[in-house]
Write a protein that holds these residues in place. Sequence first.
Motif, PDB file in Angstrom:
ATOM      1  N   GLY A 303       0.801  -1.214   0.000  1.00  0.00           N
ATOM      2  CA  GLY A 303       0.000   0.000   0.000  1.00  0.00           C
ATOM      3  C   GLY A 303       0.834   1.263   0.000  1.00  0.00           C
ATOM      4  O   GLY A 303       0.563   2.210  -0.758  1.00  0.00           O
ATOM      5  N   HIS A 304       1.876   1.301   0.819  1.00  0.00           N
ATOM      6  CA  HIS A 304       2.727   2.496   0.871  1.00  0.00           C
ATOM      7  C   HIS A 304       3.537   2.656  -0.415  1.00  0.00           C
ATOM      8  O   HIS A 304       3.766   3.780  -0.870  1.00  0.00           O
ATOM      9  CB  HIS A 304       3.640   2.430   2.098  1.00  0.00           C
ATOM     10  CG  HIS A 304       2.953   2.819   3.361  1.00  0.00           C
ATOM     11  ND1 HIS A 304       3.075   4.063   3.941  1.00  0.00           N
ATOM     12  CD2 HIS A 304       2.112   2.117   4.162  1.00  0.00           C
ATOM     13  CE1 HIS A 304       2.343   4.124   5.034  1.00  0.00           C
ATOM     14  NE2 HIS A 304       1.756   2.951   5.200  1.00  0.00           N
ATOM     15  N   PRO A 311       0.302   7.629  -9.853  1.00  0.00           N
ATOM     16  CA  PRO A 311       0.294   8.652 -10.897  1.00  0.00           C
ATOM     17  C   PRO A 311      -0.932   9.541 -10.833  1.00  0.00           C
ATOM     18  O   PRO A 311      -0.992  10.578 -11.520  1.00  0.00           O
ATOM     19  CB  PRO A 311       0.285   7.814 -12.182  1.00  0.00           C
ATOM     20  CG  PRO A 311      -0.469   6.574 -11.800  1.00  0.00           C
ATOM     21  CD  PRO A 311      -0.136   6.309 -10.355  1.00  0.00           C
ATOM     22  N   ALA A 312      -1.943   9.147 -10.040  1.00  0.00           N
ATOM     23  CA  ALA A 312      -3.186   9.909  -9.971  1.00  0.00           C
ATOM     24  C   ALA A 312      -3.832   9.686  -8.603  1.00  0.00           C
ATOM     25  O   ALA A 312      -3.579   8.664  -7.948  1.00  0.00           O
ATOM     26  CB  ALA A 312      -4.138   9.465 -11.087  1.00  0.00           C
ATOM     27  N   PRO A 313      -4.674  10.630  -8.142  1.00  0.00           N
ATOM     28  CA  PRO A 313      -5.300  10.497  -6.820  1.00  0.00           C
ATOM     29  C   PRO A 313      -6.051   9.192  -6.597  1.00  0.00           C
ATOM     30  O   PRO A 313      -5.947   8.624  -5.503  1.00  0.00           O
ATOM     31  CB  PRO A 313      -6.241  11.711  -6.766  1.00  0.00           C
ATOM     32  CG  PRO A 313      -5.577  12.739  -7.607  1.00  0.00           C
ATOM     33  CD  PRO A 313      -4.956  11.961  -8.736  1.00  0.00           C
ATOM     34  N   PRO A 314      -6.825   8.653  -7.563  1.00  0.00           N
ATOM     35  CA  PRO A 314      -7.515   7.386  -7.293  1.00  0.00           C
ATOM     36  C   PRO A 314      -6.563   6.236  -6.948  1.00  0.00           C
ATOM     37  O   PRO A 314      -6.872   5.389  -6.107  1.00  0.00           O
ATOM     38  CB  PRO A 314      -8.275   7.110  -8.599  1.00  0.00           C
ATOM     39  CG  PRO A 314      -8.500   8.463  -9.191  1.00  0.00           C
ATOM     40  CD  PRO A 314      -7.255   9.230  -8.863  1.00  0.00           C
ATOM     41  N   VAL A 315      -5.395   6.204  -7.599  1.00  0.00           N
ATOM     42  CA  VAL A 315      -4.407   5.166  -7.279  1.00  0.00           C
ATOM     43  C   VAL A 315      -3.870   5.380  -5.866  1.00  0.00           C
ATOM     44  O   VAL A 315      -3.635   4.427  -5.114  1.00  0.00           O
ATOM     45  CB  VAL A 315      -3.264   5.173  -8.312  1.00  0.00           C
ATOM     46  CG1 VAL A 315      -2.219   4.104  -7.964  1.00  0.00           C
ATOM     47  CG2 VAL A 315      -3.800   4.951  -9.715  1.00  0.00           C
ATOM     48  N   LEU A 316      -3.676   6.641  -5.503  1.00  0.00           N
ATOM     49  CA  LEU A 316      -3.227   6.975  -4.147  1.00  0.00           C
ATOM     50  C   LEU A 316      -4.227   6.457  -3.116  1.00  0.00           C
ATOM     51  O   LEU A 316      -3.842   5.880  -2.092  1.00  0.00           O
ATOM     52  CB  LEU A 316      -3.058   8.484  -4.018  1.00  0.00           C
ATOM     53  CG  LEU A 316      -2.542   8.986  -2.659  1.00  0.00           C
ATOM     54  CD1 LEU A 316      -1.042   8.777  -2.555  1.00  0.00           C
ATOM     55  CD2 LEU A 316      -2.876  10.460  -2.476  1.00  0.00           C
ATOM     56  N   ALA A 318      -6.340   3.977  -3.503  1.00  0.00           N
ATOM     57  CA  ALA A 318      -6.283   2.511  -3.474  1.00  0.00           C
ATOM     58  C   ALA A 318      -5.123   2.040  -2.602  1.00  0.00           C
ATOM     59  O   ALA A 318      -5.258   1.088  -1.816  1.00  0.00           O
ATOM     60  CB  ALA A 318      -6.144   1.968  -4.892  1.00  0.00           C
ATOM     61  N   GLY A 319      -3.984   2.708  -2.730  1.00  0.00           N
ATOM     62  CA  GLY A 319      -2.843   2.362  -1.881  1.00  0.00           C
ATOM     63  C   GLY A 319      -3.129   2.624  -0.417  1.00  0.00           C
ATOM     64  O   GLY A 319      -2.762   1.828   0.462  1.00  0.00           O
ATOM     65  N   GLY A 320      -3.793   3.747  -0.130  1.00  0.00           N
ATOM     66  CA  GLY A 320      -4.140   4.057   1.251  1.00  0.00           C
ATOM     67  C   GLY A 320      -5.099   3.045   1.844  1.00  0.00           C
ATOM     68  O   GLY A 320      -4.965   2.648   3.010  1.00  0.00           O
ATOM     69  N   LEU A 321      -6.052   2.598   1.035  1.00  0.00           N
ATOM     70  CA  LEU A 321      -7.006   1.585   1.507  1.00  0.00           C
ATOM     71  C   LEU A 321      -6.285   0.277   1.820  1.00  0.00           C
ATOM     72  O   LEU A 321      -6.528  -0.344   2.858  1.00  0.00           O
ATOM     73  CB  LEU A 321      -8.075   1.363   0.447  1.00  0.00           C
ATOM     74  CG  LEU A 321      -9.222   0.419   0.820  1.00  0.00           C
ATOM     75  CD1 LEU A 321     -10.016   0.987   1.987  1.00  0.00           C
ATOM     76  CD2 LEU A 321     -10.129   0.199  -0.383  1.00  0.00           C
ATOM     77  N   ALA A 322      -5.364  -0.131   0.929  1.00  0.00           N
ATOM     78  CA  ALA A 322      -4.597  -1.357   1.168  1.00  0.00           C
ATOM     79  C   ALA A 322      -3.735  -1.230   2.427  1.00  0.00           C
ATOM     80  O   ALA A 322      -3.640  -2.163   3.232  1.00  0.00           O
ATOM     81  CB  ALA A 322      -3.722  -1.674  -0.042  1.00  0.00           C
TER      82      ALA A 322
END
Length: 428
Positions: A303-304, A311-316, A318-322
């Motif tokens: 996740g981190h 590359p974009a806020p939605p991917v960020l 997703a990483g935060g959720l993981a």
Amino acid sequence: MSDGTGERREAGSAVWWREIRYPYFVASRTLSLTGDMAAVAAITVHIYTITGSGAAVAAYFVVRLLPRVLAPFAGALGDRVELRRLLVLCDVVCAAVFLAIAAIGPPYVLLLCLVFAAESAATIKLPATRTMIGRTVPAEKLTAANGLVMAITSMGFAGGAALGALAAASWDYRWALAGNALALAVSAVLLSRLRRAEPEPRPVGQTFFTETRAGLAAIRANPVLPPVVIGLIAVAFAASIDRVALVVIIVEHLHAPTVWYGIALGAISVGVLAASLTATRWRRIDQGSDAFFRLGLFAQAAGHLTMGLAPAPPVLLAGGLAAGVGNGLESVCGTTLLQRLVDKRSLGVIMGAVLSWSFLASAIGSQIGGTLVDLVGARWTFGAAAAIMAGCTVYAWLRRPSKIAGGGTENSTEARVSSHSGTRDERE
């Protein structure tokens, strides 16, 4: 033909929370956590308002930090006394201190002294709450109990901080402190409804300091414990160095509005909450707590890393959720493993040590994080955090035991090593 024993056992298991009056404990923790976070936020805003100094705010956090250094000794106190009475006393002391602050509105120096007194009581209470769970909750229900506590912790932190900041900005910071005093008083009443939790028998003549040293030595004596302890502490450090980097990535790399910072933190909190609630219901997490602990470490590393490379806020997000899901699994399963594997006579010492070292690691990581962003950039800072978490995952995997205590008692006596005699503890 069944004699009904299995059905009765299952029925008794289904109401464990009622038999030990666990709802009172959960309600108490919800109130005290929310009130405490409201008080922290309100005092932080108040100090900056009256001083205009970042150093003054930093000194406040240092004062909050100082008592945590002695948390292993505070945990040893919980190992030696009846826990219900100790928890009630800590809440009463904290309530009295915050009520005094709300009543007199003390100057800065006196405010710090009163905060130190409240934090000292809180330092005793924190490992005692985890010890209370380990001492009173059935072994096969520890994961569910810890998952519920983790869930209310995540909600209490978020809700309490918002309430405290609102009170300080809109009215007077002392309203938040008065509210915290009331919450703590109600918490003490709820705790008084719990059953007594007497300490485990211990050798005659064993001193307080000898017992503390023996408890810390148990971490090395039991081969299962070091990966858990190191994982809990190192991940707290790694996650904290990303706090500054997250803002920088959102603003400078993704060119997104700052509101995405709050949304990203919300995604992490949602992940923690989801994992914690799942642990309360999904039996498989309880049965495979060691495997899910390692999975939690891996999910946080992934996740981190995703957040750092986003590359974009939605991917960020997703990483935060993981990362949040991983944090929830790691915290719940790590705490469960400690409660199952540690000799009950030393549980408070080890809980105090892990909680205090994690708190210190987080504070140090927060200080290092800003410097690291300036030196190598935000994305590399996230990469460094992910590398630390990945290293913990590899270490936990290499040190994984062939057997470990699960939901039942099959391996619990084999895995638990007495920190006092070096023999296996056969008591259940």
